[in-house]
Write an enzyme that holds these catalytic residues in place. Structure first.
Site, PDB file in Angstrom:
ATOM      1  CG  ASP A   1       4.029   8.042  -7.025  1.00 37.89           C
ATOM      2  OD1 ASP A   1       3.587   6.879  -7.122  1.00 37.89           O
ATOM      3  OD2 ASP A   1       3.594   8.997  -7.689  1.00 37.89           O
ATOM      4  N   GLY A   2       6.087   5.440  -7.371  1.00 38.30           N
ATOM      5  CA  GLY A   2       6.718   4.929  -8.589  1.00 38.30           C
ATOM      6  C   GLY A   2       7.103   3.466  -8.557  1.00 38.30           C
TER       7      GLY A   2
ATOM      8  CD1 TRP B   1      12.679   1.313 -10.643  1.00 37.71           C
ATOM      9  CD2 TRP B   1      11.994  -0.761 -10.117  1.00 37.71           C
ATOM     10  NE1 TRP B   1      13.799   0.550 -10.438  1.00 37.71           N
ATOM     11  CE2 TRP B   1      13.416  -0.722 -10.111  1.00 37.71           C
ATOM     12  CE3 TRP B   1      11.349  -1.953  -9.807  1.00 37.71           C
ATOM     13  CZ2 TRP B   1      14.189  -1.848  -9.806  1.00 37.71           C
ATOM     14  CZ3 TRP B   1      12.118  -3.079  -9.506  1.00 37.71           C
ATOM     15  CH2 TRP B   1      13.518  -3.026  -9.502  1.00 37.71           C
TER      16      TRP B   1
ATOM     17  NE  ARG C   1       0.655  -2.012  -9.600  1.00 37.70           N
ATOM     18  CZ  ARG C   1       0.838  -0.703  -9.846  1.00 37.70           C
ATOM     19  NH1 ARG C   1       1.174  -0.313 -11.055  1.00 37.70           N
ATOM     20  NH2 ARG C   1       0.679   0.188  -8.896  1.00 37.70           N
TER      21      ARG C   1
ATOM     22  CG  HIS D   1       4.491  -2.675  -4.263  1.00 38.72           C
ATOM     23  ND1 HIS D   1       4.351  -1.297  -4.305  1.00 38.72           N
ATOM     24  CD2 HIS D   1       3.424  -3.179  -4.926  1.00 38.72           C
ATOM     25  CE1 HIS D   1       3.241  -0.983  -4.961  1.00 38.72           C
ATOM     26  NE2 HIS D   1       2.666  -2.107  -5.351  1.00 38.72           N
TER      27      HIS D   1
ATOM     28  CG  ASN E   1      -2.488   3.912  -1.884  1.00 38.54           C
ATOM     29  OD1 ASN E   1      -1.654   4.308  -1.072  1.00 38.54           O
ATOM     30  ND2 ASN E   1      -2.533   4.372  -3.120  1.00 38.54           N
ATOM     31  CD1 TRP E   2      -7.827   2.047   2.382  1.00 35.01           C
ATOM     32  CD2 TRP E   2      -7.608  -0.169   2.206  1.00 35.01           C
ATOM     33  NE1 TRP E   2      -7.236   1.593   3.538  1.00 35.01           N
ATOM     34  CE2 TRP E   2      -7.092   0.235   3.466  1.00 35.01           C
ATOM     35  CE3 TRP E   2      -7.577  -1.537   1.862  1.00 35.01           C
ATOM     36  CZ2 TRP E   2      -6.557  -0.667   4.381  1.00 35.01           C
ATOM     37  CZ3 TRP E   2      -7.032  -2.441   2.779  1.00 35.01           C
ATOM     38  CH2 TRP E   2      -6.537  -1.995   4.020  1.00 35.01           C
TER      39      TRP E   2
ATOM     40  NE  ARG F   1      -1.716  13.475  -8.068  1.00 35.01           N
ATOM     41  CZ  ARG F   1      -1.453  13.028  -9.294  1.00 35.01           C
ATOM     42  NH1 ARG F   1      -1.117  13.894 -10.254  1.00 35.01           N
ATOM     43  NH2 ARG F   1      -1.501  11.743  -9.573  1.00 35.01           N
ATOM     44  CB  ILE F   2       0.801  17.394  -1.338  1.00 36.83           C
ATOM     45  CG1 ILE F   2      -0.533  18.138  -1.280  1.00 36.83           C
ATOM     46  CG2 ILE F   2       1.937  18.379  -1.558  1.00 36.83           C
ATOM     47  CD1 ILE F   2      -0.614  19.116  -0.123  1.00 36.83           C
ATOM     48  CB  SER F   3      -1.339  12.607  -3.413  1.00 39.39           C
ATOM     49  OG  SER F   3      -1.063  12.728  -4.786  1.00 39.39           O
TER      50      SER F   3
END
Length: 248
Positions: free
Chosen positions: A18-19, A23, A31, A35, A66-67, A192-194
């Site tokens: 994540d992040g 970043w 973005r 990635h 994520n969709w 969290r584990i999401s």
């Protein structure tokens, strides 16, 4: 293999990477640049895990939720994934790593699905490390799909309802016969584990890092493994029972 600086490696590490977007934003970049940087970090972490002697590594690359992201970002992610798939799988194969993709594949293009299948076939016989790549994956979806498969076996007369146990059900999940993760890592500061590996993380040690994924290097992974080895894993038992089981 055991690194003298980290201790014995976990048999199975699972990571939410994540992040990437934050970043890039912190640097005034698009973005998609984040990635790409995250993909470079993933390559380094995979290589380091093989050196540590980790048996299984599971990376959460694209969750079912994520969709919901902007269509333009999802499109660029798919382009990045497709571009890396062939090249990276060949390199993983050369290093003796087996690749499996877990998740709802039908959500992806036919070309991507074919690439996943070809990557799995190419690396099927490799034994150095198993790399599970979670794409279009959700933990609740995983449990529901496993329940459907078990129900289908009951309907076909292969199993009886009373034969449903934790041990008979677990192999129906996406991880199959893989051991449950010993160490779960999430970068990016969230705690969290999401919806990731909901069943399989029941007894995992949960490690949360404030580092954004592109900044999570091999030193950060070593620190997580050292933390893992400092933990007392009792699995519901008391210390005396653990000593007895180790001495038996």
């Amino acid at each position: 293999m055991t690194d003298s600086n980290t201790g014995a490696p976990p048999a199975h590490i699972a990571i939410i990477m994540d992040g990437n977007g934050r970043w890039a934003k912190n640097r005034g970049l698009l973005r998609q640049v984040g990635h790409k940087a995250g993909l470079d970090t993933a390559r380094k972490i995979i290589e380091h895990c093989t050196k540590l002697g980790v048996g299984t590594l599971t990376l959460f690359t694209f969750g079912s939720e994520n969709w919901r992201r902007p269509e333009s970002e999802v499109s660029r992610l798919m382009e990045l994934f497709m571009g890396a798939l062939g090249k990276d799988v060949r390199e993983l194969h050369a290093n003796g790593i087996r690749v499996r993709f877990i998740g709802k594949r039908e959500m992806f293009s036919g070309k991507l699905q074919q690439g996943m299948l070809e990557g799995e076939e190419l690396t099927r016989g490799n034994r150095r490390m198993l790399l599970n790549i979670a794409v279009g994956y959700g933990g609740r979806w995983d449990i529901v799909e496993a329940a459907r498969r078990f129900a289908a076996r009951v309907a076909a007369g292969e199993m009886r309802p009373e034969e449903l146990t934790e041990h008979s059900f677990a192999p129906e999940l996406a991880l199959g016969e893989s051991p449950d993760p010993d160490l779960f890592i999430r970068t990016g500061g969230e705690r969290r584990i999401s919806n990731f590996l909901l069943w399989n993380l029941a007894y995992s040690e949960l490690y949360f890092s404030d580092l954004l994924w592109p900044d999570f290097g091999v030193e950060a992974l070593d620190e997580a493994v050292r933390w893992f080895n400092s933990r007392g894993r009792r699995f519901g038992m008391i210390e005396e029972q653990l000593r007895e089981s180790r001495d038996a």
